[in-house]
Design a protein around this motif. Sequence first.
Motif, PDB file in Angstrom:
ATOM      1  N   GLU A 107     115.470  79.710  10.170  1.00 52.34           N
ATOM      2  CA  GLU A 107     115.348  78.301  10.541  1.00 52.34           C
ATOM      3  C   GLU A 107     113.918  77.961  10.959  1.00 52.34           C
ATOM      4  OE1 GLU A 107     118.112  77.017  13.450  1.00 52.34           O
ATOM      5  OE2 GLU A 107     119.889  77.577  12.276  1.00 52.34           O
ATOM      6  N   ARG A 108     113.227  78.906  11.552  1.00 55.49           N
ATOM      7  CA  ARG A 108     111.867  78.656  12.036  1.00 55.49           C
ATOM      8  C   ARG A 108     110.953  79.819  11.643  1.00 55.49           C
ATOM      9  NH1 ARG A 108     111.877  74.636  15.984  1.00 55.49           N
ATOM     10  NH2 ARG A 108     113.956  74.062  16.765  1.00 55.49           N
ATOM     11  N   ARG A 109     109.672  79.518  11.538  1.00 57.00           N
ATOM     12  CA  ARG A 109     108.706  80.584  11.271  1.00 57.00           C
ATOM     13  C   ARG A 109     107.822  80.807  12.501  1.00 57.00           C
ATOM     14  NH1 ARG A 109     103.701  78.496   7.655  1.00 57.00           N
ATOM     15  NH2 ARG A 109     103.483  76.390   8.496  1.00 57.00           N
ATOM     16  N   SER A 110     108.475  80.873  13.633  1.00 56.87           N
ATOM     17  CA  SER A 110     107.768  81.092  14.894  1.00 56.87           C
ATOM     18  C   SER A 110     107.601  82.581  15.139  1.00 56.87           C
ATOM     19  CB  SER A 110     108.545  80.467  16.055  1.00 56.87           C
ATOM     20  OG  SER A 110     109.780  81.135  16.236  1.00 56.87           O
ATOM     21  N   GLN A 111     106.760  82.906  16.103  1.00 56.20           N
ATOM     22  CA  GLN A 111     106.532  84.307  16.457  1.00 56.20           C
ATOM     23  C   GLN A 111     107.834  84.971  16.892  1.00 56.20           C
ATOM     24  OE1 GLN A 111     104.205  86.048  20.157  1.00 56.20           O
ATOM     25  NE2 GLN A 111     102.728  85.423  18.576  1.00 56.20           N
ATOM     26  N   ARG A 112     108.675  84.228  17.604  1.00 57.91           N
ATOM     27  CA  ARG A 112     109.947  84.777  18.098  1.00 57.91           C
ATOM     28  C   ARG A 112     110.885  85.143  16.956  1.00 57.91           C
ATOM     29  NH1 ARG A 112     114.791  82.347  19.746  1.00 57.91           N
ATOM     30  NH2 ARG A 112     113.914  80.296  19.319  1.00 57.91           N
ATOM     31  N   HIS A 113     110.777  84.452  15.805  1.00 56.03           N
ATOM     32  CA  HIS A 113     111.646  84.732  14.668  1.00 56.03           C
ATOM     33  C   HIS A 113     111.055  85.770  13.717  1.00 56.03           C
ATOM     34  CE1 HIS A 113     113.337  80.902  16.062  1.00 56.03           C
ATOM     35  NE2 HIS A 113     114.432  81.207  15.389  1.00 56.03           N
ATOM     36  N   LEU A 114     109.731  85.784  13.571  1.00 57.24           N
ATOM     37  CA  LEU A 114     109.103  86.624  12.549  1.00 57.24           C
ATOM     38  C   LEU A 114     108.765  88.029  13.041  1.00 57.24           C
ATOM     39  CD1 LEU A 114     106.616  84.039  10.959  1.00 57.24           C
ATOM     40  CD2 LEU A 114     108.951  84.576  10.246  1.00 57.24           C
ATOM     41  N   VAL A 115     108.184  88.122  14.220  1.00 55.48           N
ATOM     42  CA  VAL A 115     107.669  89.413  14.681  1.00 55.48           C
ATOM     43  C   VAL A 115     108.759  90.470  14.863  1.00 55.48           C
ATOM     44  CG1 VAL A 115     106.457  90.588  16.577  1.00 55.48           C
ATOM     45  CG2 VAL A 115     105.586  88.421  15.669  1.00 55.48           C
ATOM     46  N   PRO A 116     109.945  90.156  15.417  1.00 56.96           N
ATOM     47  CA  PRO A 116     110.989  91.192  15.519  1.00 56.96           C
ATOM     48  C   PRO A 116     111.395  91.772  14.166  1.00 56.96           C
ATOM     49  CG  PRO A 116     111.513  89.361  16.961  1.00 56.96           C
ATOM     50  CD  PRO A 116     110.356  88.924  16.117  1.00 56.96           C
ATOM     51  N   LEU A 117     111.379  90.962  13.121  1.00 58.05           N
ATOM     52  CA  LEU A 117     111.711  91.467  11.785  1.00 58.05           C
ATOM     53  C   LEU A 117     110.626  92.414  11.286  1.00 58.05           C
ATOM     54  CD1 LEU A 117     113.078  88.199  10.119  1.00 58.05           C
ATOM     55  CD2 LEU A 117     114.398  90.148  10.973  1.00 58.05           C
ATOM     56  N   ILE A 118     109.376  92.074  11.557  1.00 57.85           N
ATOM     57  CA  ILE A 118     108.276  92.959  11.168  1.00 57.85           C
ATOM     58  C   ILE A 118     108.378  94.283  11.913  1.00 57.85           C
ATOM     59  CG2 ILE A 118     105.773  93.257  11.246  1.00 57.85           C
ATOM     60  CD1 ILE A 118     105.504  90.236  10.835  1.00 57.85           C
ATOM     61  N   GLU A 119     108.625  94.223  13.202  1.00 61.52           N
ATOM     62  CA  GLU A 119     108.748  95.459  13.986  1.00 61.52           C
ATOM     63  C   GLU A 119     109.904  96.325  13.496  1.00 61.52           C
ATOM     64  OE1 GLU A 119     107.421  95.232  18.418  1.00 61.52           O
ATOM     65  OE2 GLU A 119     108.657  93.449  18.022  1.00 61.52           O
ATOM     66  N   HIS A 120     110.971  95.692  13.058  1.00 60.41           N
ATOM     67  CA  HIS A 120     112.149  96.439  12.611  1.00 60.41           C
ATOM     68  C   HIS A 120     111.918  97.118  11.266  1.00 60.41           C
ATOM     69  CE1 HIS A 120     116.373  97.515  12.278  1.00 60.41           C
ATOM     70  NE2 HIS A 120     116.389  96.997  11.058  1.00 60.41           N
ATOM     71  N   HIS A 121     111.201  96.445  10.353  1.00 62.32           N
ATOM     72  CA  HIS A 121     111.108  96.937   8.984  1.00 62.32           C
ATOM     73  C   HIS A 121     109.769  97.582   8.628  1.00 62.32           C
ATOM     74  CE1 HIS A 121     114.949  95.433   7.490  1.00 62.32           C
ATOM     75  NE2 HIS A 121     114.730  94.293   8.115  1.00 62.32           N
TER      76      HIS A 121
END
Length: 231
Positions: free
Chosen positions: A114-128
Amino acid sequence: MQFMYRFSQGLRLRQIDMMDDSIAGSSATLSKMAKKIREVCVTAVERMRRRTGQQLGGRREFVVVDESHFRHKRKYGRGRMAGGWKRKKWVFGMLGVRHQQQQRSGKPILYLLERRSQRHLVPLIEHHVRPGSSIISEEWCAYCILPTLGYNHHTVNHSRWYVDPHTGAHTQHIERAWRSYKEQIWRLRGNRTESLLSDHLSVIEWNEWLAKKHSDGAFGRLIHDISRKYK
């Protein structure tokens, strides 16, 4: 079997073509078959993600990240939007590219957000993305925290150039991938609803992560995943 083969190979999936070839007698039948096979691909990707974590990066691979819109577009800007689109959403992509294969797109990880904020994007980067990996992105403020998380972060200012003259960093790998993915999804009208788009994104991941490396090709991988889902 003809339908499954064409699906796995991405060959002439327009319903009118397949009805002309007597693969099925109606569009309703074809839609049901396509839905079933997409479910098989989604299940296979979810199983792989739970088993492996679906990791990118490392010493031999850098990761390009970007966001893009795949939302259904009205013809000539008229008419109602397709059902299911409640708000504007983004597709966030992470593309792993091997250093020796820089002319070809790599393996993607795709999320509908829904959003491209740091709260939405960075956890996915850290996970993958593995710690210490090199990440290339545009100069979007959401990514500014990446160096503090242990990543080698390179940015490109697209308002000035497409390739950074100092570092050589660019996002052309994922830009090419976006064009390919959008052409495939729009051709199949796969962005009419959010859930349908999410399924098509999983099919793209299935093809790049599982089908292409299977010893019997994409069709063999599809048969294997069908047997796993419907024991």
